[in-house]
Write a protein that holds these residues in place. Structure first.
Motif, PDB file in Angstrom:
ATOM      1  N   HIS A  90      -3.059  11.917   1.464  1.00 42.65           N
ATOM      2  CA  HIS A  90      -4.190  11.048   1.134  1.00 42.65           C
ATOM      3  C   HIS A  90      -5.452  11.566   1.796  1.00 42.65           C
ATOM      4  CE1 HIS A  90      -1.623   8.067  -0.679  1.00 42.65           C
ATOM      5  NE2 HIS A  90      -0.817   8.170   0.363  1.00 42.65           N
TER       6      HIS A  90
ATOM      7  N   GLU B 240       2.904   1.463  -3.471  1.00 45.03           N
ATOM      8  CA  GLU B 240       2.078   1.785  -4.616  1.00 45.03           C
ATOM      9  C   GLU B 240       1.452   3.172  -4.519  1.00 45.03           C
ATOM     10  OE1 GLU B 240      -0.548  -1.549  -5.181  1.00 45.03           O
ATOM     11  OE2 GLU B 240       1.171  -2.903  -5.406  1.00 45.03           O
ATOM     12  N   SER B 241       1.170   3.646  -3.317  1.00 41.87           N
ATOM     13  CA  SER B 241       0.637   5.008  -3.193  1.00 41.87           C
ATOM     14  C   SER B 241       1.711   6.032  -3.542  1.00 41.87           C
ATOM     15  CB  SER B 241       0.072   5.245  -1.795  1.00 41.87           C
ATOM     16  OG  SER B 241       1.092   5.207  -0.828  1.00 41.87           O
ATOM     17  N   TRP B 242       2.964   5.768  -3.144  1.00 41.85           N
ATOM     18  CA  TRP B 242       4.053   6.674  -3.517  1.00 41.85           C
ATOM     19  C   TRP B 242       4.255   6.671  -5.032  1.00 41.85           C
ATOM     20  CZ3 TRP B 242       8.369   9.163  -0.826  1.00 41.85           C
ATOM     21  CH2 TRP B 242       8.098   9.376   0.521  1.00 41.85           C
TER      22      TRP B 242
ATOM     23  N   PRO C 213       3.225  11.398   0.028  1.00 42.92           N
ATOM     24  CA  PRO C 213       1.984  11.844  -0.623  1.00 42.92           C
ATOM     25  C   PRO C 213       0.865  12.042   0.390  1.00 42.92           C
ATOM     26  CG  PRO C 213       2.481   9.546  -1.178  1.00 42.92           C
ATOM     27  CD  PRO C 213       3.623  10.067  -0.379  1.00 42.92           C
TER      28      PRO C 213
ATOM     29  N   ASN D  54       2.071   5.912  -7.397  1.00 47.47           N
ATOM     30  CA  ASN D  54       0.942   6.575  -8.051  1.00 47.47           C
ATOM     31  C   ASN D  54       0.983   8.081  -7.871  1.00 47.47           C
ATOM     32  OD1 ASN D  54      -0.690   4.735  -9.498  1.00 47.47           O
ATOM     33  ND2 ASN D  54      -1.304   3.807  -7.573  1.00 47.47           N
ATOM     34  N   ALA D  55       1.454   8.535  -6.724  1.00 48.06           N
ATOM     35  CA  ALA D  55       1.531   9.980  -6.490  1.00 48.06           C
ATOM     36  C   ALA D  55       2.608  10.627  -7.357  1.00 48.06           C
ATOM     37  CB  ALA D  55       1.818  10.251  -5.012  1.00 48.06           C
TER      38      ALA D  55
ATOM     39  N   ILE E 105       0.833  -1.202   0.000  1.00 46.47           N
ATOM     40  CA  ILE E 105       0.000   0.000   0.000  1.00 46.47           C
ATOM     41  C   ILE E 105       0.866   1.249   0.000  1.00 46.47           C
ATOM     42  CG2 ILE E 105      -1.592   1.368   1.417  1.00 46.47           C
ATOM     43  CD1 ILE E 105      -2.939  -1.279   2.187  1.00 46.47           C
ATOM     44  N   VAL E 106       1.872   1.280   0.848  1.00 41.92           N
ATOM     45  CA  VAL E 106       2.747   2.454   0.929  1.00 41.92           C
ATOM     46  C   VAL E 106       3.510   2.641  -0.383  1.00 41.92           C
ATOM     47  CG1 VAL E 106       4.787   3.389   2.078  1.00 41.92           C
ATOM     48  CG2 VAL E 106       2.944   2.395   3.431  1.00 41.92           C
TER      49      VAL E 106
END
Length: 123
Positions: A83, A14-16, A81, A18-19, A11-12
């Protein structure tokens, strides 16, 4: 516990990604990430053949590799990022909305679990 920790890591990460990704390079970046991630998991099982699994050597090797994996994160100058909070949904409500998806994810999870559990045993 390992599965829960892996979910957190994914999660961490992939969120980075994507950001930081733009629409022009998002597909290439995420495909490179998945190739690296899945390749590392598969290659990690081969590392079990390097030493006795009951000894301390493999633990030290894994600790060193995990420490090296954090280096790119430590070298970045970008802020984390931001959220937004999203509404949560219960498993029952999710199953009623998209039953095939829940079944598919469950089957894929069982398949991954069986694959990664059997791999180290086949030495």
């Amino acid at each position: 516990m390992t599965g829960a920790c892996m979910v957190g890591i994914y999660i961490v990460t992939e969120s980075w990604l994507n950001a930081e990704a733009t629409n022009a390079n998002r597909g290439r970046l995420l495909s490179l990430y998945m190739i690296t991630s899945q390749g590392s998991v598969a290659a990690g099982q081969l590392l079990l053949q390097l030493a006795d699994p009951l000894g301390f050597e493999l633990f030290v090797l894994i600790s060193a590799l995990c420490s090296l994996a954090v280096v790119p994160l430590m070298l970045t100058r970008h802020a984390a990022p931001r959220h937004e909070r999203h509404a949560s949904i219960s498993l029952g409500a999710l199953t009623r909305r998209v039953p095939l998806t829940v079944v598919g994810i469950s089957l894929a999870s069982l398949t991954y679990g069986a694959f990664y559990a059997i791999g180290p045993c086949m030495r």
